[in-house]
Design a protein around this motif. Structure first.
Motif, mmCIF file in Angstrom:
data_model
loop_
_atom_site.group_PDB
_atom_site.id
_atom_site.type_symbol
_atom_site.label_atom_id
_atom_site.label_comp_id
_atom_site.label_asym_id
_atom_site.label_seq_id
_atom_site.Cartn_x
_atom_site.Cartn_y
_atom_site.Cartn_z
ATOM 1 N N TYR A 166 0.699 -1.260 0.003
ATOM 2 C CA TYR A 166 0.093 -0.382 -0.255
ATOM 3 C C TYR A 166 1.049 1.149 0.153
ATOM 4 N N LEU A 167 1.442 1.576 0.514
ATOM 5 C CA LEU A 167 2.687 1.962 1.117
ATOM 6 C C LEU A 167 3.528 2.982 -0.713
ATOM 7 N N TRP A 212 6.350 14.129 2.470
ATOM 8 C CA TRP A 212 6.310 14.284 3.985
ATOM 9 C C TRP A 212 5.706 12.744 4.241
ATOM 10 N N PHE A 213 4.916 12.022 3.696
ATOM 11 C CA PHE A 213 4.081 10.510 3.596
ATOM 12 C C PHE A 213 5.002 10.433 2.855
ATOM 13 N N SER A 214 6.424 10.577 1.518
ATOM 14 C CA SER A 214 7.081 10.027 1.613
ATOM 15 C C SER A 214 8.566 9.939 2.346
ATOM 16 N N LEU A 215 8.437 10.539 3.815
ATOM 17 C CA LEU A 215 9.702 10.309 4.729
ATOM 18 C C LEU A 215 8.719 8.961 5.631
ATOM 19 N N PHE A 216 7.739 8.680 5.791
ATOM 20 C CA PHE A 216 6.868 7.604 6.585
ATOM 21 C C PHE A 216 7.135 6.632 5.446
ATOM 22 N N VAL A 217 7.490 6.305 4.176
ATOM 23 C CA VAL A 217 7.239 5.763 3.430
ATOM 24 C C VAL A 217 9.191 4.874 3.731
ATOM 25 N N SER A 218 9.754 6.025 3.560
ATOM 26 C CA SER A 218 11.062 5.912 4.031
ATOM 27 C C SER A 218 11.036 5.170 5.130
ATOM 28 N N VAL A 219 11.162 5.578 6.487
ATOM 29 C CA VAL A 219 11.385 4.688 7.628
ATOM 30 C C VAL A 219 10.876 3.719 7.429
ATOM 31 N N TRP A 258 13.129 7.069 -1.195
ATOM 32 C CA TRP A 258 11.953 7.705 -0.914
ATOM 33 C C TRP A 258 12.218 8.905 0.450
ATOM 34 N N PHE A 259 12.888 9.176 0.389
ATOM 35 C CA PHE A 259 14.297 9.796 1.269
ATOM 36 C C PHE A 259 14.311 10.534 0.258
ATOM 37 N N ALA A 276 7.377 14.325 -8.846
ATOM 38 C CA ALA A 276 6.731 13.605 -8.114
ATOM 39 C C ALA A 276 7.851 12.092 -8.024
ATOM 40 N N PRO A 277 7.840 11.540 -6.930
ATOM 41 C CA PRO A 277 8.320 10.225 -6.947
ATOM 42 C C PRO A 277 8.055 9.333 -8.538
#
Length: 210
Positions: free
Chosen positions: A64-65, A88-95, A124-125, A207-208
């Protein structure tokens, strides 16, 4: 992640790398992001419905990420939303990807996919830095790393998995060689653009790839 799904993740990562490099427009990249994003939401949902043990849930849930990332990229292109939320969602994905990498290596003994998840954590970071913190000077580095990541962590492994040639974690020599090769390519992909002066600005509509 299914082999077919992984293969198409490679396609969207490459395309979004080109987007960060200014080769394609955000609207031009939107359809594939929406297609692959939808796939990466439907597939884990189907897997979770059938899941009957924690291992099956673990295999499905992280997808889902990426599905949310690709859908977000596609919708952003159509709606012209502020990119910082996606950053900022990408930071969550990275962690989360770091945690999944550790689990793959320590608990599952799967060296290649431990390194692959580290690629995704780094990528993602970088998305977080470029989109969430508006660090535009890293756009080109991020674009090139997205393309390399799309090839070596998704398109090639996905194709090899489809034809049964990807090394199993229990195949010690082949898995170790694959792990080392992935690590070396990843380090080179991060270091060489910086050494060659590839950290210049890219267009703002970046964009990512997810």
């Amino acid at each position: 992640m299914s082999a077919v799904g992984l293969f198409y993740v490679g396609a969207v990562l490459i395309l979004n790398g080109l987007l960060l490099l200014g080769v394609v427009s955000a609207k031009g990249a939107a359809p594939l992001n929406l297609f692959v994003g939808g796939l990466q939401v439907v597939v884990p949902t189907a897997l979770l419905i059938r899941a009957d043990d924690p291992a099956a849930v673990f295999e499905a849930a992280p997808l889902y990420l990426f599905g949310f990332t690709y859908l977000w990229v596609g919708i952003n292109a159509a709606m012209a939303w502020d990119q910082r939320g996606l950053g900022w969602f990408s930071l969550f994905v990275s962690v989360t990807a770091v945690a999944v990498s550790v689990y793959n290596g320590a608990a599952l003994g799967d060296g290649p996919f431990a390194v692959i998840w580290l690629y995704w954590a780094v990528l993602w970071f970088l998305f977080f830095l470029v989109l969430g913190l508006d660090t535009a000077r890293l756009s080109r580095l991020t674009g090139w790393f997205a393309i390399v990541t799309g090839v070596v962590t998704a398109a090639v492994p996905g194709a090899l998995l489809v034809v049964g040639l990807w090394p199993a974690p229990t195949a010690a020599p082949a898995a170790a060689i694959t792990t080392g090769a992935l690590a070396l390519i990843g380090a080179a992909a991060l270091l060489l653009p910086a050494l060659l002066g590839g950290r210049g600005h890219a267009p703002a509509a970046s964009a990512p790839g997810g």
